[in-house]
Design a protein around this motif. Structure first.
Motif, PDB file in Angstrom:
ATOM      1  N   LYS A 187       0.793  -1.272  -0.023  1.00 24.95           N
ATOM      2  CA  LYS A 187       0.087   0.053  -0.059  1.00 24.95           C
ATOM      3  C   LYS A 187       0.807   1.207   0.045  1.00 24.95           C
ATOM      4  CE  LYS A 187      -4.127   0.392   0.306  1.00 24.95           C
ATOM      5  NZ  LYS A 187      -4.923   0.539  -0.816  1.00 24.95           N
ATOM      6  N   ARG A 188       2.039   0.957   0.435  1.00 17.93           N
ATOM      7  CA  ARG A 188       2.556   2.530   0.320  1.00 17.93           C
ATOM      8  C   ARG A 188       3.253   2.971  -0.794  1.00 17.93           C
ATOM      9  NH1 ARG A 188       9.239   2.063   2.131  1.00 17.93           N
ATOM     10  NH2 ARG A 188       9.776   0.811   0.728  1.00 17.93           N
ATOM     11  N   LYS A 189       3.226   2.028  -1.887  1.00 21.04           N
ATOM     12  CA  LYS A 189       3.006   2.654  -3.358  1.00 21.04           C
ATOM     13  C   LYS A 189       1.897   3.643  -3.478  1.00 21.04           C
ATOM     14  CE  LYS A 189       4.718  -1.865  -4.624  1.00 21.04           C
ATOM     15  NZ  LYS A 189       4.746  -3.325  -5.376  1.00 21.04           N
ATOM     16  N   THR A 190       1.041   3.679  -2.945  1.00 21.40           N
ATOM     17  CA  THR A 190      -0.270   4.466  -3.104  1.00 21.40           C
ATOM     18  C   THR A 190      -0.004   5.766  -2.391  1.00 21.40           C
ATOM     19  OG1 THR A 190      -1.463   3.593  -1.440  1.00 21.40           O
ATOM     20  CG2 THR A 190      -1.707   2.366  -3.761  1.00 21.40           C
ATOM     21  N   GLY A 191       1.051   5.753  -1.492  1.00 19.76           N
ATOM     22  CA  GLY A 191       1.127   6.972  -0.311  1.00 19.76           C
ATOM     23  C   GLY A 191       0.033   7.009   0.645  1.00 19.76           C
ATOM     24  N   VAL A 192      -0.732   5.724   1.000  1.00 15.38           N
ATOM     25  CA  VAL A 192      -1.821   5.734   1.874  1.00 15.38           C
ATOM     26  C   VAL A 192      -1.561   4.422   2.475  1.00 15.38           C
ATOM     27  CG1 VAL A 192      -4.218   5.815   2.431  1.00 15.38           C
ATOM     28  CG2 VAL A 192      -3.328   7.264   0.532  1.00 15.38           C
ATOM     29  N   GLY A 244       6.017   3.490   5.863  1.00 12.64           N
ATOM     30  CA  GLY A 244       5.972   4.725   5.351  1.00 12.64           C
ATOM     31  C   GLY A 244       5.592   5.756   6.031  1.00 12.64           C
ATOM     32  N   GLU A 246       6.193   8.907   5.273  1.00 12.54           N
ATOM     33  CA  GLU A 246       5.524  10.107   4.582  1.00 12.54           C
ATOM     34  C   GLU A 246       3.925   9.685   4.173  1.00 12.54           C
ATOM     35  OE1 GLU A 246       7.330  12.734   4.328  1.00 12.54           O
ATOM     36  OE2 GLU A 246       9.058  11.590   5.582  1.00 12.54           O
ATOM     37  N   CYS A 247       3.705   8.343   4.402  1.00  7.96           N
ATOM     38  CA  CYS A 247       2.120   8.210   3.818  1.00  7.96           C
ATOM     39  C   CYS A 247       1.229   8.708   4.955  1.00  7.96           C
ATOM     40  CB  CYS A 247       2.080   6.702   3.882  1.00  7.96           C
ATOM     41  SG  CYS A 247       3.082   5.913   2.744  1.00  7.96           S
ATOM     42  N   GLU A 248       0.283   8.821   4.166  1.00  5.22           N
ATOM     43  CA  GLU A 248      -1.077   9.452   4.791  1.00  5.22           C
ATOM     44  C   GLU A 248      -1.606   8.264   5.550  1.00  5.22           C
ATOM     45  OE1 GLU A 248      -4.382  11.295   2.585  1.00  5.22           O
ATOM     46  OE2 GLU A 248      -2.817  12.131   1.297  1.00  5.22           O
ATOM     47  N   LYS A 249      -2.240   8.367   6.855  1.00  3.68           N
ATOM     48  CA  LYS A 249      -2.670   7.355   7.639  1.00  3.68           C
ATOM     49  C   LYS A 249      -4.259   7.396   8.423  1.00  3.68           C
ATOM     50  CE  LYS A 249       2.203   6.540   9.103  1.00  3.68           C
ATOM     51  NZ  LYS A 249       2.895   7.708   8.266  1.00  3.68           N
TER      52      LYS A 249
END
Length: 337
Positions: A187-192, A244, A246-249
């Motif tokens: 999922k971190r590939k999507t940034g979320v 991730g 930097e990812c949104e959570k």
């Protein structure tokens, strides 16, 4: 320990099964026969590419379902050691398809118990459990609790057989199919990275640690134990930060049948739980497999009354950096943040 022995593993094409087979072949090169019993012909074909009978003469691949007693009985011919890893284990799928889960996890367990009792060569049976079987709130956990009870109670009907049944219960296996870390890595590939609940914690064990524990139980069990390892916990937010940062959570809410914290030993279990050092063992309440007799035989001690082993109150938590290192070692050597 397993050299010159014949072994069968149900659910042998799963993550645990493949790691177990790899370890046995490495550590016990003179193993006599190693039978992978599972229902998926494609997974057996794929596994055979890595562990072919031509390269590893002990290997056998046996298509069958634990729901089928006669097929189990046939597969157990001349088998001495059985590891039971077959299960339907996805919590949402079990909630939606409850009786399918019951047929595999409970009726399948009883089929295996009866087939092992009917096979004179079988000497030890080690069944895999889950932290979700302690005070279960979902169907998967409830079926595994029933399965645990069936294997432990089988020690009561051995008669004169030289046979013992034991259970191994541990927490989430790092990197296993369907678990949170591989899910987050994808999922971190999507940034979320979706967070079910910010307070959520889980126990953590590596696949190799799980294999080593099962091998230890095969060698050291006396029958009737439900072994529990002493392992660290992690916070779901720390896993997300490790993978991730930097990812949104976003918080999505817990899924049906999930707990905020997992248990492996409840306070009610404390009155028949013993401390073995590396592991705990939950024992039957009375009889030759009960805690008083067990402590006399093994020199161990009872845990404090009211003791509970919970992922949220566990004193040992993995840090973000420890999680990153474990991911590099056990899941993806190229993992970087």
């Amino acid at each position: 320990m397993l050299n010159n022995k014949s072994i069968l593993i149900t659910g042998g094409t799963g993550s645990f099964g493949k790691a177990f087979v790899r370890t046995v072949l490495e550590r016990y090169p003179d193993v006599k026969r190693l039978v992978v019993f599972s229902r998926d012909e494609l997974k057996q074909f794929e596994m055979e590419q890595e562990f072919s009978p031509q390269e590893f003469p002990a290997m056998r691949y046996f298509i069958g379902d634990v729901r089928d007693y006669s097929r189990l009985r046939r597969a157990l011919e001349q088998i001495e050691v059985v590891v039971h890893a077959a299960a339907l284990k996805q919590v949402p799928a079990a909630e939606y398809n409850p009786f399918e889960c019951i047929k595999t996890n409970i009726l399948g367990a009883q089929n295996l118990v009866e087939a092992c009792l009917d096979t004179p060569t079988v000497r030890v049976v080690a069944a895999l459990s889950t932290d979700k079987a302690a005070a279960p709130i979902n169907l998967y956990g409830a079926t595994k609790l029933c399965s645990d009870k069936l294997f432990i109670a089988a020690n009561n009907i051995l008669g004169g057989r030289n046979l013992r049944f034991t259970v191994v219960r541990y927490g989430n296996v790092m990197g296993s199919r369907g678990s949170v870390i591989p899910f987050f890595l994808e999922k971190r590939k999507t940034g979320v990275l979706p967070i079910t609940d910010p307070a959520m914690t889980r126990f953590n064990i590596t696949l190799q640690e799980g294999v080593d524990m099962v091998l230890w139980s095969i060698e050291n069990s006396r029958g009737g134990e439900l072994f529990v390892p002493k392992i660290p916990s992690y916070r779901i937010l720390d896993v997300a930060e490790a993978i991730g940062p930097e990812c949104e959570k976003p918080v999505t809410g817990i899924r049906p049948g999930e707990k905020i914290h997992e248990e492996m030993i409840t306070s009610s279990d404390s009155f028949n739980t013993v401390d073995l050092g590396r592991y705990f063992a939950i024992l039957p309440t009375t009889g030759k497999h009960g805690p008083v007799h067990y402590c006399d035989q093994n020199g161990c001690k009872m845990v404090t009354p009211g003791f509970a082993y919970n992922s949220g109150s566990n004193p040992d938590f993995l840090t973000v950096e420890q999680l990153r290192e474990l991911i590099r070692i056990n899941i993806d050597s190229s993992f970087t943040v």
